[in-house]
Write a protein that holds these residues in place. Sequence first.
Motif: not given
Length: 192
Positions: A115-124, A184-187, A174-182
Amino acid sequence: MNLPNKITIARICLIPIFMIFMLVPLSMGSIEISGISLPVTHAAGFIMFIIAASTDWLDGYYARKYNLVSNFGKFLDPLADKLLVTAALLTLIELQILPAWMAIVILSREFAVTGIRLVAASDGEVIAASNLGKWKTVFQMTALAVLLLDGLIFAILNIPLGMILMWIAVVLTIISGVDYFLKNKHIFKHSM
């Protein structure tokens, strides 16, 4: 289409073949190893899974070695991994080898990251997998492979190696998910 992307698409095409071998009741006999009877179809399914999982390394190798990294590949490669992992998790639940809650943890992280990747992709913006995410994938694939031959591995080693590896995979998920969200929180700030 470049070679790494073709390899990734081949990985996706192997998924239904893997599932057919693992879940469709075909009577093709069985193989006896260490007193454990392994259906030939499960052995074939295991081989399909190993081939599919190994293409993840192969497409990345060719993409980096020949400078064939593309935005399409950055999107498709993680998607192919998620499809393969999902297929294997559901197969193991159906075979009553894996508890569903572990699959839910893993799949929840995968859907959230997608989901985050898709949102980021919509912003290029294209977000490639992190090293932590890659290690998570390695442990997930290894755990899934071992669990696909769980009875055989347990009979040989007399330890629940598949579940030990799966616990490590869940923790890394779990750890990589938290890391990913942190990271990419700018998205979220740009999207709200």
